[in-house]
Motif scaffolding. Structure first.
Motif, PDB file in Angstrom:
ATOM      1  N   LEU A 165       0.831  -1.204   0.000  1.00 27.82           N
ATOM      2  CA  LEU A 165       0.000   0.000   0.000  1.00 27.82           C
ATOM      3  C   LEU A 165       0.865   1.253   0.000  1.00 27.82           C
ATOM      4  O   LEU A 165       0.579   2.220  -0.722  1.00 27.82           O
ATOM      5  CB  LEU A 165      -0.931   0.002   1.211  1.00 27.82           C
ATOM      6  CG  LEU A 165      -1.820   1.231   1.383  1.00 27.82           C
ATOM      7  CD1 LEU A 165      -2.736   1.415   0.175  1.00 27.82           C
ATOM      8  CD2 LEU A 165      -2.633   1.138   2.667  1.00 27.82           C
ATOM      9  N   GLU A 166       1.934   1.255   0.782  1.00 30.84           N
ATOM     10  CA  GLU A 166       2.831   2.403   0.806  1.00 30.84           C
ATOM     11  C   GLU A 166       3.503   2.600  -0.557  1.00 30.84           C
ATOM     12  O   GLU A 166       3.624   3.737  -1.040  1.00 30.84           O
ATOM     13  CB  GLU A 166       3.875   2.222   1.905  1.00 30.84           C
ATOM     14  CG  GLU A 166       3.294   2.309   3.310  1.00 30.84           C
ATOM     15  CD  GLU A 166       4.339   2.179   4.391  1.00 30.84           C
ATOM     16  OE1 GLU A 166       5.531   1.990   4.048  1.00 30.84           O
ATOM     17  OE2 GLU A 166       3.984   2.273   5.580  1.00 30.84           O
ATOM     18  N   TYR A 167       3.947   1.520  -1.162  1.00 32.29           N
ATOM     19  CA  TYR A 167       4.551   1.626  -2.498  1.00 32.29           C
ATOM     20  C   TYR A 167       3.547   2.199  -3.505  1.00 32.29           C
ATOM     21  O   TYR A 167       3.889   3.029  -4.347  1.00 32.29           O
ATOM     22  CB  TYR A 167       5.031   0.261  -2.986  1.00 32.29           C
ATOM     23  CG  TYR A 167       6.408  -0.125  -2.512  1.00 32.29           C
ATOM     24  CD1 TYR A 167       7.524   0.612  -2.882  1.00 32.29           C
ATOM     25  CD2 TYR A 167       6.610  -1.248  -1.712  1.00 32.29           C
ATOM     26  CE1 TYR A 167       8.797   0.256  -2.465  1.00 32.29           C
ATOM     27  CE2 TYR A 167       7.876  -1.610  -1.281  1.00 32.29           C
ATOM     28  CZ  TYR A 167       8.969  -0.850  -1.659  1.00 32.29           C
ATOM     29  OH  TYR A 167      10.227  -1.198  -1.230  1.00 32.29           O
ATOM     30  N   ARG A 168       2.287   1.742  -3.404  1.00 35.02           N
ATOM     31  CA  ARG A 168       1.262   2.230  -4.340  1.00 35.02           C
ATOM     32  C   ARG A 168       1.004   3.715  -4.161  1.00 35.02           C
ATOM     33  O   ARG A 168       0.888   4.465  -5.140  1.00 35.02           O
ATOM     34  CB  ARG A 168      -0.027   1.451  -4.115  1.00 35.02           C
ATOM     35  CG  ARG A 168      -0.998   1.509  -5.293  1.00 35.02           C
ATOM     36  CD  ARG A 168      -2.402   1.758  -4.804  1.00 35.02           C
ATOM     37  NE  ARG A 168      -2.622   3.160  -4.542  1.00 35.02           N
ATOM     38  CZ  ARG A 168      -3.456   3.633  -3.637  1.00 35.02           C
ATOM     39  NH1 ARG A 168      -4.135   2.825  -2.861  1.00 35.02           N
ATOM     40  NH2 ARG A 168      -3.602   4.928  -3.465  1.00 35.02           N
ATOM     41  N   ILE A 169       0.943   4.167  -2.922  1.00 34.15           N
ATOM     42  CA  ILE A 169       0.734   5.587  -2.658  1.00 34.15           C
ATOM     43  C   ILE A 169       1.921   6.402  -3.154  1.00 34.15           C
ATOM     44  O   ILE A 169       1.753   7.465  -3.773  1.00 34.15           O
ATOM     45  CB  ILE A 169       0.492   5.806  -1.149  1.00 34.15           C
ATOM     46  CG1 ILE A 169      -0.883   5.244  -0.766  1.00 34.15           C
ATOM     47  CG2 ILE A 169       0.593   7.283  -0.782  1.00 34.15           C
ATOM     48  CD1 ILE A 169      -1.138   5.193   0.726  1.00 34.15           C
ATOM     49  N   GLU A 170       3.122   5.907  -2.896  1.00 39.03           N
ATOM     50  CA  GLU A 170       4.321   6.602  -3.382  1.00 39.03           C
ATOM     51  C   GLU A 170       4.307   6.718  -4.904  1.00 39.03           C
ATOM     52  O   GLU A 170       4.597   7.785  -5.466  1.00 39.03           O
ATOM     53  CB  GLU A 170       5.570   5.840  -2.925  1.00 39.03           C
ATOM     54  CG  GLU A 170       6.875   6.459  -3.398  1.00 39.03           C
ATOM     55  CD  GLU A 170       8.090   5.631  -3.010  1.00 39.03           C
ATOM     56  OE1 GLU A 170       9.184   5.932  -3.508  1.00 39.03           O
ATOM     57  OE2 GLU A 170       7.926   4.677  -2.219  1.00 39.03           O
ATOM     58  N   ALA A 171       3.939   5.625  -5.569  1.00 36.56           N
ATOM     59  CA  ALA A 171       3.898   5.639  -7.035  1.00 36.56           C
ATOM     60  C   ALA A 171       2.830   6.598  -7.547  1.00 36.56           C
ATOM     61  O   ALA A 171       3.039   7.321  -8.535  1.00 36.56           O
ATOM     62  CB  ALA A 171       3.649   4.233  -7.565  1.00 36.56           C
ATOM     63  N   ASP A 172       1.667   6.636  -6.890  1.00 36.23           N
ATOM     64  CA  ASP A 172       0.609   7.557  -7.289  1.00 36.23           C
ATOM     65  C   ASP A 172       1.049   9.011  -7.124  1.00 36.23           C
ATOM     66  O   ASP A 172       0.751   9.862  -7.972  1.00 36.23           O
ATOM     67  CB  ASP A 172      -0.660   7.302  -6.463  1.00 36.23           C
ATOM     68  CG  ASP A 172      -1.556   6.235  -7.078  1.00 36.23           C
ATOM     69  OD1 ASP A 172      -1.543   6.097  -8.316  1.00 36.23           O
ATOM     70  OD2 ASP A 172      -2.267   5.556  -6.332  1.00 36.23           O
ATOM     71  N   LEU A 173       1.750   9.315  -6.037  1.00 32.07           N
ATOM     72  CA  LEU A 173       2.264  10.670  -5.842  1.00 32.07           C
ATOM     73  C   LEU A 173       3.254  11.040  -6.935  1.00 32.07           C
ATOM     74  O   LEU A 173       3.189  12.144  -7.502  1.00 32.07           O
ATOM     75  CB  LEU A 173       2.930  10.791  -4.469  1.00 32.07           C
ATOM     76  CG  LEU A 173       2.008  10.990  -3.265  1.00 32.07           C
ATOM     77  CD1 LEU A 173       2.786  10.827  -1.967  1.00 32.07           C
ATOM     78  CD2 LEU A 173       1.340  12.354  -3.322  1.00 32.07           C
ATOM     79  N   LEU A 174       4.157  10.130  -7.245  1.00 35.54           N
ATOM     80  CA  LEU A 174       5.142  10.393  -8.295  1.00 35.54           C
ATOM     81  C   LEU A 174       4.488  10.537  -9.664  1.00 35.54           C
ATOM     82  O   LEU A 174       5.008  11.219 -10.550  1.00 35.54           O
ATOM     83  CB  LEU A 174       6.189   9.276  -8.318  1.00 35.54           C
ATOM     84  CG  LEU A 174       7.131   9.230  -7.117  1.00 35.54           C
ATOM     85  CD1 LEU A 174       7.965   7.949  -7.137  1.00 35.54           C
ATOM     86  CD2 LEU A 174       8.044  10.456  -7.098  1.00 35.54           C
ATOM     87  N   ALA A 175       3.336   9.894  -9.829  1.00 30.68           N
ATOM     88  CA  ALA A 175       2.607   9.980 -11.103  1.00 30.68           C
ATOM     89  C   ALA A 175       1.728  11.229 -11.178  1.00 30.68           C
ATOM     90  O   ALA A 175       1.025  11.433 -12.168  1.00 30.68           O
ATOM     91  CB  ALA A 175       1.756   8.733 -11.301  1.00 30.68           C
ATOM     92  N   GLY A 176       1.758  12.064 -10.139  1.00 28.77           N
ATOM     93  CA  GLY A 176       0.989  13.305 -10.156  1.00 28.77           C
ATOM     94  C   GLY A 176      -0.470  13.154  -9.775  1.00 28.77           C
ATOM     95  O   GLY A 176      -1.291  14.023 -10.101  1.00 28.77           O
TER      96      GLY A 176
END
Length: 253
Positions: A165-176
């Motif tokens: 879940l943390e990785y997914r949130i980090e990726a979503d943030l990086l994706a804007g």
């Protein structure tokens, strides 16, 4: 998928679907499932069922549970069977293609997501993590009164889910996708206000969305919870998030 344990344990076959219930039977099934395609010794099963104090007929009882599980497994599958419960010297092995086991699908998805994240393919990574997390139907082995062996597996799977879940949130943030994340992060922080990593991500998402005032209130709420509940000051990560709030506010002026 045929074998699902990320939630109440169940078998889903071409003939029918069935939940695996019953105290010791569900423990045996859970143990063989969580170690699918790995040898599981009789001693390990005994430890899970009786925590070091087995009855005199422990081997007979284990064999009976395995026999019943084998019958259930055969009853849900068509021909040819995709999964087999094999007898090995002083133990058993559940042989099943990895793509039919929800745990394996989840782990493979997380591994793929991390590769995509490392390559900078952030939106793809976020979607891959999201698909992996969607395999979960509840808590791992929900409804099973885990013994000493299964309890360790459940704890490990729970940690893997939180990490994904943390990785997914980090990726979503990086994706804007910061604006889309704000409601979800508010909910996660509300459920666990002492999770400083989630608090920092909420502040970051609010700052990126141009909502510095709300971000500052979120930081103040986090500091209050940490002080009242644990008597601690905010972590370095949270203080860095606070600095981003002030930097964004100064930039706006």
């Amino acid at each position: 998928m045929l074998l699902n344990i990320l939630g109440p344990p169940e078998l889903c076959g071409r003939r029918r679907d069935t939940r695996i219930t019953g105290g010791k039977l569900s423990k045996v099934a859970g143990l063989l499932a969580v170690r699918a395609n790995q040898y599981v010794a009789m001693q390990t099963i005994s430890e899970e069922l009786w925590a070091g104090s087995p009855p005199r007929n422990e081997l007979t009882t284990i064999r009976t549970h395995v026999y019943n599980l084998r019958r259930i497994l055969e009853s849900v599958q068509g021909e040819p069977p995709q999964a087999r419960l094999l007898t090995r010297p002083m133990g058993y092995l559940l042989s099943v293609p990895a793509e039919l086991v929800d745990v394996a699908v989840f782990k493979q998805g997380v591994t793929r997501g991390r590769v995509l994240l490392a390559e900078g393919r952030n939106a793809e990574a976020a979607d891959t993590f999201r698909d992996a997390l969607a395999v979960w139907r509840g808590s791992a082995l929900a409804g099973v009164a885990a013994g000493p062996v299964l309890a360790g597996h459940v704890a490990e799977l729970t940690e893997r889910r939180a990490s994904a879940l943390e990785y997914r949130i980090e990726a979503d943030l990086l994706a804007g996708r910061h604006r889309d994340l704000v409601p979800e992060l508010r909910e996660l922080v509300g459920a666990d206000p002492l999770n400083e990593w989630m608090q920092a991500r909420l502040i970051e998402a609010l700052v990126r969305s141009g909502r510095s005032g709300e971000a500052l209130r979120s930081f103040q709420d986090a500091r209050t919870h940490l002080d009242e509940q644990l008597g601690l000051e905010p972590s370095i990560e949270l203080r860095q998030a606070q600095h981003r709030i002030f930097a964004a506010a100064n930039g706006q002026r």
